[in-house]
Design an enzyme around this catalytic site. Structure first.
Site, PDB file in Angstrom:
ATOM      1  N   CYS A 141       0.982  -1.129  -0.282  1.00 43.09           N
ATOM      2  CA  CYS A 141       0.503  -0.186  -0.303  1.00 43.09           C
ATOM      3  C   CYS A 141       0.776   1.027  -0.087  1.00 43.09           C
ATOM      4  O   CYS A 141       1.437   1.757   0.996  1.00 43.09           O
ATOM      5  CB  CYS A 141      -0.755  -0.102   1.341  1.00 43.09           C
ATOM      6  SG  CYS A 141      -1.583   1.337   1.230  1.00 43.09           S
ATOM      7  N   CYS A 144      -0.236   3.899   1.924  1.00 43.42           N
ATOM      8  CA  CYS A 144      -0.276   3.843   3.636  1.00 43.42           C
ATOM      9  C   CYS A 144       1.467   4.038   3.785  1.00 43.42           C
ATOM     10  O   CYS A 144       1.123   4.338   4.871  1.00 43.42           O
ATOM     11  CB  CYS A 144      -0.510   2.272   3.734  1.00 43.42           C
ATOM     12  SG  CYS A 144      -1.806   2.232   3.321  1.00 43.42           S
ATOM     13  N   ASP A 145       2.121   3.935   3.927  1.00 49.22           N
ATOM     14  CA  ASP A 145       3.703   3.595   3.310  1.00 49.22           C
ATOM     15  C   ASP A 145       4.326   4.344   3.024  1.00 49.22           C
ATOM     16  O   ASP A 145       5.694   4.515   3.305  1.00 49.22           O
ATOM     17  CB  ASP A 145       4.123   2.061   3.890  1.00 49.22           C
ATOM     18  CG  ASP A 145       2.985   1.609   4.933  1.00 49.22           C
ATOM     19  OD1 ASP A 145       2.366   2.017   5.579  1.00 49.22           O
ATOM     20  OD2 ASP A 145       2.924  -0.072   4.291  1.00 49.22           O
TER      21      ASP A 145
END
Ligand code: NDP
Length: 318
Positions: A141, A144-145
């Site tokens: 992701c 997200c990261d």
């Protein structure tokens, strides 16, 4: 309760990601006495994420597992009956929705909220799984990261719309993004593929497979890749190794009753609601969402599902 006894409930929630817990908080506060089966991965996909910095209300960020414990505690505060276990079979042919757990316990639910989520696909290489578990550089992701790789070089595997979108997202944060496309061209729509092709700091390697994710200690340092046409191997330095080869919605057990699209995502019967084609069965989160896939959107649809379930029961005079 013994396995032979049928349990009757107003609201059964299947799955325990942000969608399920939010549905539980709303359903419990509406006195629907929800029962939740947490599923194979209690807490859902977020439990494999390190830091969550984009969920409103956590200005300092929070780890995925810690956030899910907080959501669980909030659902319990309103007396959601949270159970470790999973539903393996359903029969949605009648007005009462029959569900069975893995141990054969039979539940008759007036309403069901499906929040079983989706699972990111990985390559399955031992080295990829090792760094995924260590939390040191493998992710599925970018939204997200990606932030943790600002100013670094990253690699992303995949050639669909998701991979293109994520590569483009990473290109704004990273000095260089190398895309590994296993065939001679993209699967993505032309517009998405053209966008990555025209981004100067994205380098695309076609006909290229990952041989191994390389690292030192807990951290990724590169990827060994091989051209499937020439057989030539090379090492690409990177600190982040992203995998964007698709997701699989966890909807197999519903396929006989619930309308799914061609890739297995649950179809909303009425867009703008959480209703499925079966009256009294609602869906929230990634099981029906291949576009946004965020904790906050999952939580939002969890709220919708609980409100729709409450209104469904009210219309029936409960
Ligand atoms: P897709 O299934 O469309 O694409 C998966 C990609 O991963 C393919 O290019 C495939 O390669 C590649 N792949 C699969 N397995 C491997 C492997 N083992 N090694 C290397 N590569 C692999 O998934 P997406 O998540 O990209 O998209 C899912 C759906 O969501 C699509 O319908 C898409 O259009 C949609 N979507 C739309 C967006 C938008 O419009 N903004 C954004 C994101 C998704 P190959 O081509 O060789 O099979």
């Amino acid at each position: 309760m013994s396995n032979t006894e049928i349990e009757k409930v107003k609201c059964l929630i299947i799955g325990s990601g942000p969608a399920g817990y939010t549905a539980a908080i709303y359903a419990a506060r509406a006195d629907m006495k929800p029962i939740m089966y947490q599923g194979m991965q209690p807490g859902g996909q977020l439990t494999t994420t390190n830091e969550v910095e984009n969920f409103p209300g956590y200005p300092e960020g929070i780890t995925g597992p810690a956030m899910m414990l907080e959501l669980e505690a909030q659902a319990k505060r309103f007396e959601t009956d949270i159970r470790f276990g999973f539903i393996t079979k359903v029969d949605f042919s009648g007005e009462i929705h029959k569900c069975w757990t893995e141990s054969g316990h039979e539940i008759h639910a007036e309403t069901v909220i499906i929040s079983t989520g989706a699972s990111a696909k990985y390559l399955g290489l031992p080295s990829e799984q090792k760094y995924l578990e260590l939390g040191g550089g493998v992710s599925a992701c970018a939204v997200c990261d990606g932030f943790f790789y600002r100013g670094h070089e990253t690699v992303i595997v995949g050639a669909g719309d998701s991979a293109c979108e994520e590569a483009h997202y990473l290109s704004k944060l990273c000095t260089k993004v190398t895309m590994l496309v296993r065939k001679e061209d993209f699967r993505a729509s032309k517009i998405m593929a053209d966008r990555v092709k025209n981004t100067p700091n994205i380098s695309i390697l076609y006909n290229t497979d990952t041989v191994e994710v390389l690292g030192e200690g807990d951290l990724v340092t590169g990827a060994k890749v091989k051209n499937s046409v020439t057989g030539v191997e090379q090492i690409i330095p990177c600190t982040g190794f992203f995998v964007a080869i698709g997701h699989k919605p966890n909807t197999d057990i519903f396929a006989d009753y619930i309308n799914l699209d061609e890739t297995g995502y649950i179809k909303y019967e009425q867009p703008g609601t959480s209703k499925t084609n079966v009256a009294g069965v609602f869906v929230a989160g990634d099981a029906a969402d291949k576009t946004y896939r965020q904790a906050i959107t999952a939580a939002g649809t969890g709220c919708m599902a609980a409100l729709d379930a409450e209104r469904y029961l009210a219309a029936k005079g409960h």
